[in-house]
Motif scaffolding. Structure first.
Motif, PDB file in Angstrom:
ATOM      1  N   THR A   1       0.856  -1.194   0.000  1.00  0.00           N
ATOM      2  CA  THR A   1       0.000   0.000   0.000  1.00  0.00           C
ATOM      3  C   THR A   1       0.885   1.234   0.000  1.00  0.00           C
ATOM      4  OG1 THR A   1      -1.773  -1.120   1.213  1.00  0.00           O
ATOM      5  CG2 THR A   1      -1.771   1.281   1.256  1.00  0.00           C
ATOM      6  N   THR A   2       0.536   2.213  -0.828  1.00  0.00           N
ATOM      7  CA  THR A   2       1.251   3.495  -0.843  1.00  0.00           C
ATOM      8  C   THR A   2       0.341   4.563  -0.264  1.00  0.00           C
ATOM      9  OG1 THR A   2       2.485   2.832  -2.822  1.00  0.00           O
ATOM     10  CG2 THR A   2       2.462   5.163  -2.271  1.00  0.00           C
ATOM     11  N   LEU A   3       0.783   5.208   0.792  1.00  0.00           N
ATOM     12  CA  LEU A   3      -0.004   6.273   1.411  1.00  0.00           C
ATOM     13  C   LEU A   3      -0.003   7.514   0.511  1.00  0.00           C
ATOM     14  CD1 LEU A   3       1.150   5.989   5.147  1.00  0.00           C
ATOM     15  CD2 LEU A   3      -0.768   4.864   4.006  1.00  0.00           C
TER      16      LEU A   3
ATOM     17  N   PHE B   1       4.636   7.257   1.163  1.00  0.00           N
ATOM     18  CA  PHE B   1       5.214   6.225   2.026  1.00  0.00           C
ATOM     19  C   PHE B   1       4.629   4.859   1.656  1.00  0.00           C
ATOM     20  CE2 PHE B   1       5.763   3.594   5.707  1.00  0.00           C
ATOM     21  CZ  PHE B   1       6.971   3.999   6.258  1.00  0.00           C
ATOM     22  N   LYS B   2       5.488   3.837   1.576  1.00  0.00           N
ATOM     23  CA  LYS B   2       5.045   2.505   1.168  1.00  0.00           C
ATOM     24  C   LYS B   2       5.036   1.550   2.360  1.00  0.00           C
ATOM     25  CE  LYS B   2       6.532   2.694  -3.690  1.00  0.00           C
ATOM     26  NZ  LYS B   2       6.930   4.108  -3.689  1.00  0.00           N
ATOM     27  N   ILE B   3       3.995   0.723   2.409  1.00  0.00           N
ATOM     28  CA  ILE B   3       3.843  -0.302   3.442  1.00  0.00           C
ATOM     29  C   ILE B   3       3.661  -1.635   2.737  1.00  0.00           C
ATOM     30  CG2 ILE B   3       2.504  -1.073   5.433  1.00  0.00           C
ATOM     31  CD1 ILE B   3       1.466   1.871   5.587  1.00  0.00           C
ATOM     32  N   ALA B   4       4.497  -2.613   3.072  1.00  0.00           N
ATOM     33  CA  ALA B   4       4.439  -3.921   2.410  1.00  0.00           C
ATOM     34  C   ALA B   4       4.558  -5.011   3.463  1.00  0.00           C
ATOM     35  CB  ALA B   4       5.569  -4.049   1.389  1.00  0.00           C
ATOM     36  N   SER B   5       3.769  -6.067   3.295  1.00  0.00           N
ATOM     37  CA  SER B   5       3.829  -7.158   4.268  1.00  0.00           C
ATOM     38  C   SER B   5       3.370  -8.456   3.628  1.00  0.00           C
ATOM     39  CB  SER B   5       2.956  -6.847   5.487  1.00  0.00           C
ATOM     40  OG  SER B   5       1.591  -6.839   5.129  1.00  0.00           O
ATOM     41  N   GLU B   6       3.783  -9.561   4.238  1.00  0.00           N
ATOM     42  CA  GLU B   6       3.305 -10.884   3.859  1.00  0.00           C
ATOM     43  C   GLU B   6       3.091 -11.693   5.128  1.00  0.00           C
ATOM     44  OE1 GLU B   6       6.298 -12.735   1.435  1.00  0.00           O
ATOM     45  OE2 GLU B   6       7.649 -13.110   3.133  1.00  0.00           O
TER      46      GLU B   6
END
Length: 497
Positions: free
Chosen positions: A70-72, A76-81
Motif C-alpha cells: 500500500t502506498t499512502l 510512504f510505502k507499506i508492504a507485508s506478507e
C-alpha cells in the motif's frame, strides 16, 4: 587417592547395575501382566485407533504467501506478507546511505546506526529498553552505502507495540548530547580497531580508491569528521533525507490490514518531498597501499560489474562469486577438506603460503565490484598476485567445466532460499527490493535466471569485467607488492590472451 576414586566408581557401577536389573525385571513383569497379554496380540499399526480422528493431510503444494503493498497519499510505502510463524519481523528502510553525505554531514550514517533505539522525544532510553524487553523483542540497525535499515522482532501479539516503538525511534530521536558523545567515543574505538580486520579495511579501501563520487564516501566516519558530528547535524541530516517517498515499512508475519490500521495514523503526516536523484558515482580504478609491516601481506584485486538495475549480469556476478568461493587455508577436517570451490581447489589446496583467498562482491543499484581478497606471507606477495590474476584468467578462458558451474548455481540458489526462511531477512528483502525496484520481484524469477546461466555466460562476463580498469589495494607488509602498472598490464594480457 586414585584408588579411593576407583573404588567409589566401582561401587557406583555396581549400584547402577543392580538398579538397571531391577528396572528390567519390573518392566518385563509389567508387560507380562498387561491387558494386551503377549506381544503377538498387540494391534497392528495399520489399524486405525478407535475414537481417534486423524487431522487432514498436508497439501502436496502450499502456495507461497502473497505480498501486499500500500502506498499512502504522501508516498510512504507499506508492504507485508503473512507467515505461519508465531513471531513477526518489522523493518523501516530508508533510501539514505553514506552516498548522500555531503562534506558537512560526513560520517552521519555511521553515527545514526549507533544512535538507533536511543532516547526519543517521547521515551527515555531506559523506558524504550524496558518496553522492548516486556515484548521479548530484539532490535537492530544497519547502515550501508545506499540504504539505512531499522528492524524489530517479537511475537505477533505485540505488533501494535512493535510498530509504535519502531516508528517513534526513527521519527522522533532526541539526539541527547550525552548519548551522542558516548557513541562518538565508541566510534573512535571502532575505527581504531578496523586495522585489526584487514579484509574489512581493504574492502573500504577498494571502494574509496575504485570510485570517484558518492560511492567513494566511507562507511566508517573518518577520524577528522568525528569532531564535527553533533546532535544538531544528525537532526538536520534526518530532516533532509528521511522523507515519505524514500521510506518503506516492510513486515514478515503480519496481516496487512492490521498493519495499515497501526501504521497509517503514525506516518501519514510525513512530508511528501520529491525523491532526489541518486548522487553520481564513476568507477575509475586505482591503487591503494598502506605499509604497516608485520608477517603478512593482504591484497585485493577488484573490477567493476553492473548493478542490480542490470539484473541478469548482477546475478551472474553473484554466481561467479560462489563459483570462485575460497576462504581460509584451514577448515574443519583439515586444510581445504571438503571444499570444492575454484579458489580452494586451485589455490588454497596447492600453495601453503596462501593463508586466505576468497572472492567477494559489493553490488549497488547502478554499479558494483567483483574481486578477490588474499593473504600471503610477504615473500609470496608478488607470486600470490600473479596467481590470483591467473585464476581469473582461467575463468575468462573457459577452463571452468560444467560440474563447477552446476555446483555454484546450486549453492547460490540454496543460499538464497535458506536465507529467506528467516523472517528478519525476508522483511529486509521486501524493504530493500521496493526501495531499489519499486516492487518485490518473485524469487522464482531469480531462480530461473540462475538456472539458465551457461558456461558461455560466465566466460563472456568475466572477460568483459577484467577489461575494466583494475582496482588494487594492499595492507601490511607491502614492500614486495608489484607496481600497479605491472599488475594492470598483466590483467590486460589476461583479457587479450
Amino acid at each position: 587417592m586414585f584408588r579411593t576414586v576407583a573404588l567409589r566408581a566401582k561401587a557406583l557401577k555396581g549400584l547402577l547395575n543392580r538398579n538397571l536389573r531391577a528396572s528390567r525385571y519390573a518392566s518385563s513383569s509389567a508387560v507380562a501382566t498387561s491387558s494386551w497379554g503377549s506381544s503377538s496380540l498387540l494391534p497392528s499399526m495399520a489399524i486405525p485407533l478407535t475414537g481417534v480422528s486423524l487431522p487432514p493431510p498436508l497439501a502436496d503444494h502450499v502456495q507461497p504467501n502473497k505480498l501486499k503493498t500500500t502506498t499512502l497519499p504522501n508516498g510512504f510505502k507499506i508492504a507485508s506478507e503473512m507467515s505461519p510463524n508465531p513471531a513477526a519481523s518489522i523493518g523501516l528502510y530508508v533510501d539514505c546511505g553514506s552516498i548522500y553525505e555531503t562534506p558537512s554531514f560526513r560520517g552521519a550514517t555511521h553515527l545514526l546506526e549507533r544512535m538507533a533505539f536511543k532516547s526519543t522525544l517521547n521515551r527515555t532510553h531506559f523506558r524504550l529498553v524496558r518496553e522492548i524487553e516486556a515484548m521479548g523483542g530484539s532490535t537492530s540497525a544497519s547502515a550501508s552505502r545506499e540504504q539505512m535499515g531499522y528492524t524489530i522482532d517479537a511475537l505477533k501479539t505485540y505488533v501494535p507495540e512493535m510498530v509504535e516503538v519502531l516508528i517513534d525511534s526513527v521519527r522522533n530521536p532526541a539526539f541527547l548530547d550525552w548519548e551522542v558523545n558516548e557513541e562518538l567515543q565508541k566510534m573512535k574505538v571502532e575505527i581504531g580497531e578496523l586495522a585489526n580486520n584487514p579484509m574489512g579495511f581493504l574492502l573500504e579501501a577498494v571502494h574509496s580508491t575504485g570510485y570517484s563520487g558518492a560511492l567513494a564516501n566511507p562507511l566508517y566516519a573518518p577520524e577528522s569528521a568525528i569532531s564535527g558530528l553533533t546532535g544538531d547535524v544528525l537532526e538536520e541530516f534526518v530532516s533532509e533525507n528521511y522523507t515519505a517517498p524514500r521510506m518503506v515499512l516492510a513486515a514478515s508475519g503480519v496481516d496487512h490490514e492490521e498493519l495499515l490500521k497501526v501504521v497509517e495514523p503514525l506516518l501519514s503526516d510525513l512530508p511528501n518531498v520529491t525523491r532526489p536523484a541518486e548522487p553520481k558515482s564513476q568507477y575509475v580504478g586505482g591503487d591503494f597501499r598502506r605499509h604497516t609491516g608485520g608477517e603478512a601481506t593482504h591484497f585485493a584485486l577488484a573490477f567493476e560489474v553492473p548493478g542490480w538495475n542490470n539484473e541478469k549480469e548482477a546475478i551472474i556476478a553473484t554466481v561467479l562469486q560462489m563459483l570462485m568461493g575460497g576462504g581460509g587455508s584451514f577448515s574443519a577436517g583439515g586444510p581445504g577438506k571438503g571444499m570444492h570451490s575454484w579458489l580452494y581447489l586451485q589455490v588454497l589446496n596447492k600453495y601453503e603460503r596462501v593463508q586466505s583467498c576468497t572472492a567477494f562482491t559489493s553490488i549497488f543499484n547502478n554499479t558494483g565490484l567483483f574481486g578477490i581478497y588474499c593473504c600471503t606471507s610477504p615473500d609470496f606477495a608478488a607470486p600470490g598476485i600473479e596467481l590470483v590474476a591467473n585464476e581469473i584468467k582461467a575463468v575468462a578462458q573457459g577452463k571452468v567445466d560444467q560440474k563447477h558451474l552446476d555446483r555454484a548455481k546450486a549453492a547460490t540458489k540454496s543460499a538464497i532460499l535458506m536465507n529467506l526462511e528467516s523472517r528478519m531477512i525476508a522483511a529486509e528483502d521486501i524493504g530493500r527490493q521496493i526501495l531499489t525496484y519499486g516492487e518485490r520481484k518473485p524469487i522464482d524469477q531469480f531462480l530461473k535466471v540462475v538456472d539458465q546461466l551457461t558456461l558461455k555466460d560466465i566466460t563472456d562476463f568475466t572477460s568483459k569485467v577484467i577489461a575494466k580498469p583494475l582496482t588494487m589495494a594492499s595492507f601490511g607488509e607491502v614492500l614486495n607488492v608489484p607496481s600497479y602498472d605491472s599488475v594492470s598490464s598483466e590483467v590486460k594480457k589476461i583479457e587479450l590472451s
